[in-house]
Design a protein around this motif. Structure first.
Motif, short mmCIF file in Angstrom:
data_model
loop_
_atom_site.label_atom_id
_atom_site.label_comp_id
_atom_site.label_asym_id
_atom_site.label_seq_id
_atom_site.Cartn_x
_atom_site.Cartn_y
_atom_site.Cartn_z
N ARG A 184 -0.01 -6.77 5.04
CA ARG A 184 -0.95 -6.85 6.16
C ARG A 184 -1.79 -5.59 6.30
NH1 ARG A 184 3.58 -9.23 8.74
NH2 ARG A 184 4.06 -7.32 9.88
N LEU A 185 -1.16 -4.42 6.05
CA LEU A 185 -1.86 -3.15 6.28
C LEU A 185 -2.48 -2.58 5.03
CD1 LEU A 185 0.73 -1.37 8.63
CD2 LEU A 185 -1.18 -2.84 9.25
N GLY A 186 -2.18 -3.17 3.86
CA GLY A 186 -2.71 -2.65 2.62
C GLY A 186 -2.10 -1.32 2.22
N GLU A 187 -0.85 -1.06 2.62
CA GLU A 187 -0.20 0.22 2.32
C GLU A 187 0.61 0.11 1.03
OE1 GLU A 187 2.20 1.55 5.54
OE2 GLU A 187 0.51 2.38 6.63
N LEU A 197 10.96 2.49 0.22
CA LEU A 197 10.10 3.67 0.39
C LEU A 197 8.70 3.24 0.82
CD1 LEU A 197 11.37 5.14 -2.92
CD2 LEU A 197 11.55 6.44 -0.79
N PRO A 198 8.48 3.00 2.12
CA PRO A 198 7.15 2.60 2.58
C PRO A 198 6.15 3.75 2.50
CG PRO A 198 8.63 2.92 4.44
CD PRO A 198 9.47 3.04 3.22
N GLY A 199 4.88 3.40 2.27
CA GLY A 199 3.84 4.42 2.19
C GLY A 199 4.00 5.35 1.02
N CYS A 200 4.62 4.87 -0.05
CA CYS A 200 4.98 5.73 -1.18
C CYS A 200 4.49 5.11 -2.49
CB CYS A 200 6.50 5.90 -1.21
SG CYS A 200 7.09 7.24 -2.24
N ASP A 244 5.27 9.45 -6.36
CA ASP A 244 5.92 10.09 -5.20
C ASP A 244 7.40 9.75 -5.16
OD1 ASP A 244 3.43 11.09 -4.39
OD2 ASP A 244 2.98 9.26 -3.28
N ALA A 245 7.72 8.47 -5.41
CA ALA A 245 9.12 8.03 -5.39
C ALA A 245 9.92 8.74 -6.48
CB ALA A 245 9.19 6.52 -5.59
N SER A 261 6.88 -0.59 -7.93
CA SER A 261 5.83 -0.48 -6.92
C SER A 261 5.41 -1.87 -6.47
CB SER A 261 4.62 0.27 -7.48
OG SER A 261 4.96 1.60 -7.81
N HIS A 262 5.18 -2.00 -5.18
CA HIS A 262 4.76 -3.29 -4.60
C HIS A 262 3.34 -3.62 -5.03
CE1 HIS A 262 4.58 -6.59 -1.83
NE2 HIS A 262 3.61 -6.04 -1.11
#
Length: 525
Positions: free
Chosen positions: A390-393, A450-453, A457-458, A491-492
């Motif tokens: 929804r947020l494109g993160e 790991l949201p926003g990652c 970074d992970a 990664s999503h």
């Protein structure tokens, strides 16, 4: 430093998103009252002020669609139009369900059941008294305002409204209690030590929660929501089943003023519609009603899937110990003797709902390691995938597995293996970001959401933990255990949570096949 700031902003955005559906439903409920002509004279003005604040918060966190709908709601406060308002009420409810990841609800026919949001007074910002050093207080004021709290350094700074809580260190709390005595609001104690003596000192000072510095906003908000569920994004939901209309109206008024969403049923045989519409967290149930007594209705509900464990607080004029014991035996969590005082009613209901929410959280933890269990981890991953879409993160999922734990169990026993799992879980819990979710997938495997990652970074985050875990051997029963782990990261890409888990598991297999003690990113060379 910039990366930490970005992560903090992302964490606050997710926290705001969790609370936003409840705010949209609340606004929709007030518009419904105005639409039906039941609103009080001051409701429109108070709603307008709250909407102005909510619009700014939505724009700050990037929820533009919500901001535009709330702007239309604000226009309705000043220039009402019945047709537009009806459409707006539905649009707000649909958006709330969409943000929750639920299907849109079909319109219900009018059944005569009274469904009401909290009272108009709860629209105002929640007054919060923070008695901490000025710099620490100032750092919290602006972020707390985005979540509906009006922070002040003195109780009188909040326009006479009683503070929902006071946040203070031990010295300040002692001075405040000496001055206010029994009128002191619930206390959130802030301290420098995470130890039993420090927490014991907080308990003896009357603290309802204890937070170790530095104060993180999500942790503080969680503490405030535990102390008073009415401060949460979703108000406490209470179903009142009472045949007396005058008494049910009184209970309804008291609980709405306490911040609850309520439904009132005066005929117990019509309770099912209210149950399905409100989905209450607690039922306030009169024991003596015609056609169906409270005890009989409790027995009926506890035979039905979905309602067997719902908490109930019985209302009765009965003081016979045997009859009261019978009520408690049918999963009654409490009983109140009529006439019920307003403060007594609010305390009994809010404390039981807060305890129920805490128990729900407890049921989501793995018994051995204390991290999320499999179901809770899967739920966290599902929610974060939906939110990322929804947020494109960005979003990553890591599948972590202890290397050769079976051999360690054979040599040192399963207790040693359990100690390794507990140590690794604790290490990830301490080192992972506050926005991350760590859980046990089963056996010797963990999952990390790991949201926003991004993938790189992970890798940096987990590789730092991997190196420290490898460099610091465990001592168990005077024996040194050299243990390491491997990790697969995915990664999503906008797909389903199951696909993300499968990709991480495949990357883990590559890491194992390459010798273990390494991290592999899915779809990388």
């Amino acid at each position: 430093m910039n990366q930490d700031t970005d992560q903090q902003k992302a964490s606050l955005k997710r926290l705001f998103a969790r609370r936003l559906p409840g705010k949209l439903r609340q606004v929709s409920g007030y518009l419904q009252r105005m639409h039906s002509g039941e609103a009080t004279a001051g409701l429109g003005k108070q709603l307008s002020l709250t909407l102005e604040h909510s619009i700014k918060s939505c724009e700050t966190f990037g929820f533009q669609a919500c901001a535009r709908l709330l702007e239309q709601a604000e226009i309705q406060c000043h220039n009402p139009d019945a047709d537009i308002r009806a459409q707006l009420i539905k649009a707000l409810m649909d958006l709330a369900e969409e943000l929750d990841g639920k299907p849109k609800l079909e319109a219900k026919t009018d059944t005569g059941i009274v469904m009401e949001p909290p009272s108009a007074s709860t629209l105002a910002l929640q007054p919060l008294w923070i008695s901490l050093p000025e710099r620490e207080r100032n750092e919290l004021m602006a972020p707390l305002a985005l979540f509906g709290f009006a922070v002040s350094s003195q109780p009188g700074d909040t326009a006479g409204a009683a503070s929902i809580a006071v946040v203070a260190d031990h010295e300040a709390a002692h001075a405040i209690r000496s001055r206010l005595g029994d009128k002191m609001p619930p206390l959130v104690m802030v301290g420098d030590e995470d130890s039993i003596p420090a927490r014991l000192q907080a308990v003896r000072a009357g603290a309802s929660a204890y937070i170790v510095r530095p104060v993180h906003l999500p942790e503080l908000i969680e503490a405030l929501e535990t102390i008073n569920p009415a401060t949460a994004g979703e108000p406490p939901r209470v179903l009142i089943v009472e045949d007396s209309k005058s008494q049910s109206m009184h209970y309804n008024k008291v609980l709405k003023e306490a911040g609850c969403s309520t439904a009132v049923v005066n005929q117990p045989l019509q309770v099912m519609e209210a149950l399905h519409r409100l989905k209450p967290e607690l039922i306030l149930l009169d024991m003596h009603m015609p056609d169906c007594t409270g005890l009989e209705l409790a027995r009926v509900l506890h035979q039905m899937p979905g309602w067997r464990s719902i908490p109930m607080v019985f209302l009765t004029a009965e003081e016979n110990p045997e009859k009261l014991a019978a009520a408690m035996a049918i999963s009654g969590d409490d009983f109140l003797i009529k006439p019920v005082k307003a403060d007594e009613l609010k305390t009994a209901v809010l404390r039981r709902i807060a305890r129920g929410r805490t128990q729900t959280q407890t049921l989501t933890r793995d018994e051995l390691t204390g991290v999320l269990n499999l179901n809770a981890l899967q739920s966290a991953l599902d929610n974060q995938c939906a939110l990322a879409n929804r947020l494109g993160e960005s979003l990553c999922f890591a599948h972590i597995d202890v290397d050769k734990l079976g051999e360690l169990n054979s040599e040192h026993g399963h207790a040693a293996g359990n100690a390794v799992l507990q140590h690794l879980a604790a290490l990830f819990s301490r080192r992972a970001r506050q926005s991350d979710s760590i859980g046990r997938l089963g056996g010797d495997s963990f999952g990390l959401v790991l949201p926003g990652c991004h993938g790189d970074d992970a890798i940096r985050l987990i590789d730092g933990i991997r190196r420290d875990f490898e460099r610091q051997p465990m001592i168990y029963n005077d024996k040194t255990l050299h243990v390491h782990f491997s990790t697969g990261i995915a990664s999503h890409d906008g797909g389903q949570a199951g696909t993300l888990r499968d990709n991480a598991a495949r990357a883990l297999r590559w890491a194992k096949e390459a010798g273990g003690n390494r991290i592999q990113l899915a779809n990388s060379n």
